[in-house]
Design a protein around this motif. Structure first.
Motif, mmCIF file in Angstrom:
data_model
loop_
_atom_site.group_PDB
_atom_site.id
_atom_site.type_symbol
_atom_site.label_atom_id
_atom_site.label_comp_id
_atom_site.label_asym_id
_atom_site.label_seq_id
_atom_site.Cartn_x
_atom_site.Cartn_y
_atom_site.Cartn_z
ATOM 1 N N GLU A 1 13.228 14.690 52.688
ATOM 2 C CA GLU A 1 12.868 13.873 53.843
ATOM 3 C C GLU A 1 13.831 14.103 54.999
ATOM 4 O O GLU A 1 15.026 14.272 54.798
ATOM 5 C CB GLU A 1 12.946 12.387 53.476
ATOM 6 C CG GLU A 1 11.670 11.817 52.953
ATOM 7 C CD GLU A 1 11.800 10.320 52.748
ATOM 8 O OE1 GLU A 1 12.116 9.607 53.723
ATOM 9 O OE2 GLU A 1 11.592 9.883 51.615
ATOM 10 N N ALA A 2 13.282 14.085 56.197
ATOM 11 C CA ALA A 2 14.125 14.183 57.392
ATOM 12 C C ALA A 2 14.801 12.837 57.619
ATOM 13 O O ALA A 2 14.204 11.784 57.411
ATOM 14 C CB ALA A 2 13.288 14.548 58.600
ATOM 15 N N ILE A 3 16.048 12.868 58.026
ATOM 16 C CA ILE A 3 16.790 11.646 58.315
ATOM 17 C C ILE A 3 16.564 11.289 59.772
ATOM 18 O O ILE A 3 16.720 12.119 60.656
ATOM 19 C CB ILE A 3 18.285 11.826 58.042
ATOM 20 C CG1 ILE A 3 18.518 12.124 56.568
ATOM 21 C CG2 ILE A 3 19.069 10.593 58.474
ATOM 22 C CD1 ILE A 3 19.951 12.459 56.235
ATOM 23 N N THR A 4 16.185 10.034 60.003
ATOM 24 C CA THR A 4 15.986 9.550 61.361
ATOM 25 C C THR A 4 17.116 8.600 61.712
ATOM 26 O O THR A 4 17.357 7.624 61.006
ATOM 27 C CB THR A 4 14.633 8.809 61.480
ATOM 28 O OG1 THR A 4 13.598 9.682 61.042
ATOM 29 C CG2 THR A 4 14.379 8.386 62.900
ATOM 30 N N PHE A 5 17.829 8.916 62.775
ATOM 31 C CA PHE A 5 18.936 8.078 63.214
ATOM 32 C C PHE A 5 18.474 7.142 64.324
ATOM 33 O O PHE A 5 17.633 7.493 65.138
ATOM 34 C CB PHE A 5 20.089 8.934 63.741
ATOM 35 C CG PHE A 5 20.767 9.743 62.679
ATOM 36 C CD1 PHE A 5 21.557 9.134 61.723
ATOM 37 C CD2 PHE A 5 20.629 11.123 62.641
ATOM 38 C CE1 PHE A 5 22.193 9.881 60.743
ATOM 39 C CE2 PHE A 5 21.260 11.885 61.670
ATOM 40 C CZ PHE A 5 22.043 11.258 60.715
ATOM 41 N N THR A 6 19.073 5.953 64.345
ATOM 42 C CA THR A 6 18.823 5.023 65.437
ATOM 43 C C THR A 6 19.590 5.510 66.666
ATOM 44 O O THR A 6 20.537 6.306 66.531
ATOM 45 C CB THR A 6 19.304 3.605 65.085
ATOM 46 O OG1 THR A 6 20.730 3.626 64.966
ATOM 47 C CG2 THR A 6 18.662 3.095 63.799
#
Length: 73
Positions: free
Chosen positions: A2-7
């Motif tokens: 999974e791709a990591i999504t940062f805030t």
């Protein structure tokens, strides 16, 4: 994977941290973060105290308490 999504806040912190080049700079950042979180806790505790959710009686009840997770050896 999974791709990591940062805030947006995480991206900003990563950008700032990427500029730290020395252990002295890292230690200064660590101290600033610790001071920031200590201030946040103080403000939250003040709010609890003023609202009556936390008081001297409750503080005495919690004195000496241990809330760690027990580990089996």
């Amino acid at each position: 994977m999974e791709a990591i999504t940062f805030t947006p806040a995480q991206v900003q912190v990563l950008n700032l941290v990427s500029r730290i080049r020395t252990t002295v700079g890292l230690e200064k950042l660590r101290k600033q973060l610790a001071a920031f979180y200590a201030q946040q806790i103080d403000e939250e505790m003040d709010a609890l105290w003023e609202s009556g959710q936390f008081d001297e009686k409750r503080m005495q009840e919690l004195r000496g308490s241990h809330f760690r997770t027990p580990y089996n050896k």
